[in-house]
Structures are given as C-alpha cells and as structure tokens.
Design an enzyme around this catalytic site. Sequence first.
Site, PDB file in Angstrom:
ATOM      1  N   TYR A  96      70.779   1.256  16.717  1.00 44.68           N
ATOM      2  CA  TYR A  96      69.387   1.379  16.661  1.00 44.68           C
ATOM      3  C   TYR A  96      68.404   0.318  17.105  1.00 44.68           C
ATOM      4  O   TYR A  96      67.592   0.591  17.833  1.00 44.68           O
ATOM      5  CB  TYR A  96      69.101   1.577  15.218  1.00 44.68           C
ATOM      6  CG  TYR A  96      67.547   1.894  14.914  1.00 44.68           C
ATOM      7  CD1 TYR A  96      66.845   3.069  15.471  1.00 44.68           C
ATOM      8  CD2 TYR A  96      66.796   1.310  13.935  1.00 44.68           C
ATOM      9  CE1 TYR A  96      65.508   3.288  15.354  1.00 44.68           C
ATOM     10  CE2 TYR A  96      65.539   1.407  13.907  1.00 44.68           C
ATOM     11  CZ  TYR A  96      64.787   2.184  14.333  1.00 44.68           C
ATOM     12  OH  TYR A  96      63.451   2.520  14.259  1.00 44.68           O
TER      13      TYR A  96
ATOM     14  N   SER B 160      60.490  -1.410  16.345  1.00 43.68           N
ATOM     15  CA  SER B 160      60.796  -1.665  14.981  1.00 43.68           C
ATOM     16  C   SER B 160      61.458  -3.277  14.609  1.00 43.68           C
ATOM     17  O   SER B 160      61.511  -4.004  15.526  1.00 43.68           O
ATOM     18  CB  SER B 160      62.286  -1.080  14.800  1.00 43.68           C
ATOM     19  OG  SER B 160      62.894  -1.206  13.708  1.00 43.68           O
TER      20      SER B 160
END
Length: 348
Positions: free
Chosen positions: A163, A138
């Site tokens: 995350y 990501s």
Amino acid sequence: MIEGYRELDFSKTYLITGGAGFIGFFLSKRLLEQGCRVVGLDNMNNYYDVNLKESRLKKLEGYARYTFIKRDISDKDNVKQVFKEYKPNIIVNLAAQAGVRYSIENPDSYIQSNIIGFYNILEACRHNQVDHLVYASSSSVYGANINVPFSTEDQVDNPVSLYAATKKSNELMAHTYSQLYDIPCTGLRFFTVYGPMGRPDMAYFGFAEKIFNGEAISVFNYGDCYRDFTYIDDIVESVARILCNPPVKRVEKDSILNGIQYAVYNIGNNQPEKLMDYIAALEKALSKAVGREIVAKKEFLPMQLGDVKVTYSNSSPLERDFDFKPSTSIEEGLQKFADWYVDYYRVS
C-alpha cells in the site's frame, strides 16, 4: 498564507473520485454546501460495508449541483468518458484500495486501483485541460523513517507495505506528469483519518464493533504505538483550502524542473497519541454515548507485518501556505464518532 490565495470557485466543476468514501463524502458535502458543482465517481466495491457508502450518498441526494456516477477508475474508457461528458476543472483523486494489512493478502487490487487507476486519471488530465489535480497520498510513505516529526523533505524510499509503495508511486507518477505535461499537482499525505461515518476497517471503528460484541480488541506491539490521529473536519478544511490554489511555478533556470507546478503536503494533527490513551478516550466516549461504563477487553499482540510504531506529522508547511492547522482533540473527535456509531447501529 500563499500570495494570491483564492477561495473556492463556484464556476468550476469538481470531480471527486472515491466520492462514496469517507473523505470523498465529507469533502463533497462541504463543497455542495458552499454552492459548488460536484461530480462524484465511485465503483462501490465491497472492501467494506456497501450500506455505509450508500448511506453517505443518500445524504448528498438533495443537492441539485451533485451528480454521482458508479464507475471504476481502473477502466480507462470509463475515465475518458467522464472527463469528456462533465469537463471537470479540478480533480480530487481519493479513489484507492486502502488498508496496510489488506495489501499483504490482496496485492492485485492495489495495483489495479492505486497504480492503473491513478495512471488513467493522469492520462485524462493530460488530454483535458484541468486547473489542478489534488490526490491522496498517505503517511504510510514514510515507512521505517526514524526522523520525527515526518517532513515532506525527508527521504521516503523505505516503504514497509505494498500500500505504501503504491502511494509513493503515485507521487512519482504525478511529479512526472506535472513536469512533462504542465499539470498542476498537489499530493496530500493524510495521517490516520477518523470520525463519524468513517471506514470500518480502521482500528477505532473495529474497536467499537468488538467492544459492543463483547470481543477482545487486538492491541498490536503490546500497545506501544503512536498515531497522529486527524479528525475528518480538519482533513476536509485542509483540502478545501488547497483546491483552487495550485502550486506556484518553480523557478529553476537551466533545469527541466523550471516552471513545474508540483507540491506535497502532510495533513496531520502534529500530535501523536499513544494507542493506549486513544483506547481509553474511546472507552470514555462510548460510555458517555450509551450512558453506561464501557471497558474494552484487550488482547496484546506483537507488531503486525507492514505496520510502523509511530506516525508523526510536521504540518507546518500547510499552516504556512494555507493558514490552517488541524487541531481537533481526540476527546472531541472520538465523542462525535461514538455518538454517531451508537445512533447508526442502534447500540444500547
């Protein structure tokens, strides 16, 4: 383009975890349309509307070379059984607990899915000969990085959310397994993916819902944010080109990294858009989709915990190696989203 570039191989079996998810669905559809055999794996959790996941899967039912399995990658026995039964050649790990803000409130689910689940995939690749492991990282791994555009050569040691930390961990774990067990691995740092049938937890999707409900949308950092929005078709095209082209073996004599096959790519539009401009483009797209003027009510708020001000992708290595550069404009991409949204939710 890389030397010896290979097109999709129809003789291979492609395992796509997170197969009912946004990217997983569109990638599966692309591979199936080209005649590939695809095995989709998803736990169908309720992080967002399960009906949307089921709608995606319904569109794949007619493909004879598609198999869907409802299982969770955090269960090691489940993963082992899938590898044993279907013997996949190319693995695309898209299964993960997504969302930056959600990780502040629900950290356990991120460790379970993003760390333990990914470990189970790596272990399965270790004990079963695979051609290539491609996995979703990501843009959030860049965290508080102030150098723009973000390059895969940059240090990414300052994540600002759990995350992001799990995605950075995935890259480290994949690198280790690649070096120890000769597993060809490619990590993909996706930048703000959007489009029809997307994730309802993403800002543009939530904006549309609130706009049609007459609610104010939350504009964080008072609108002074920039995102490298990347349309789903550009993401899928990038991934499809990478699948049958594992990294070349690194040549570093007298190094433990000699022979390792490991790479990381940014996949982004390389053109960050100001949040307020993105909202204006969404208003215009929704207006065209319903045939009347749409203007969002806006509530301007400070930056949220775990967010960053700017994401900006340097995707030149992707273009260099695979002769492709994401380029869909936000106007085009948001119009396709708006047309789908109005039709799917029967908005008038």
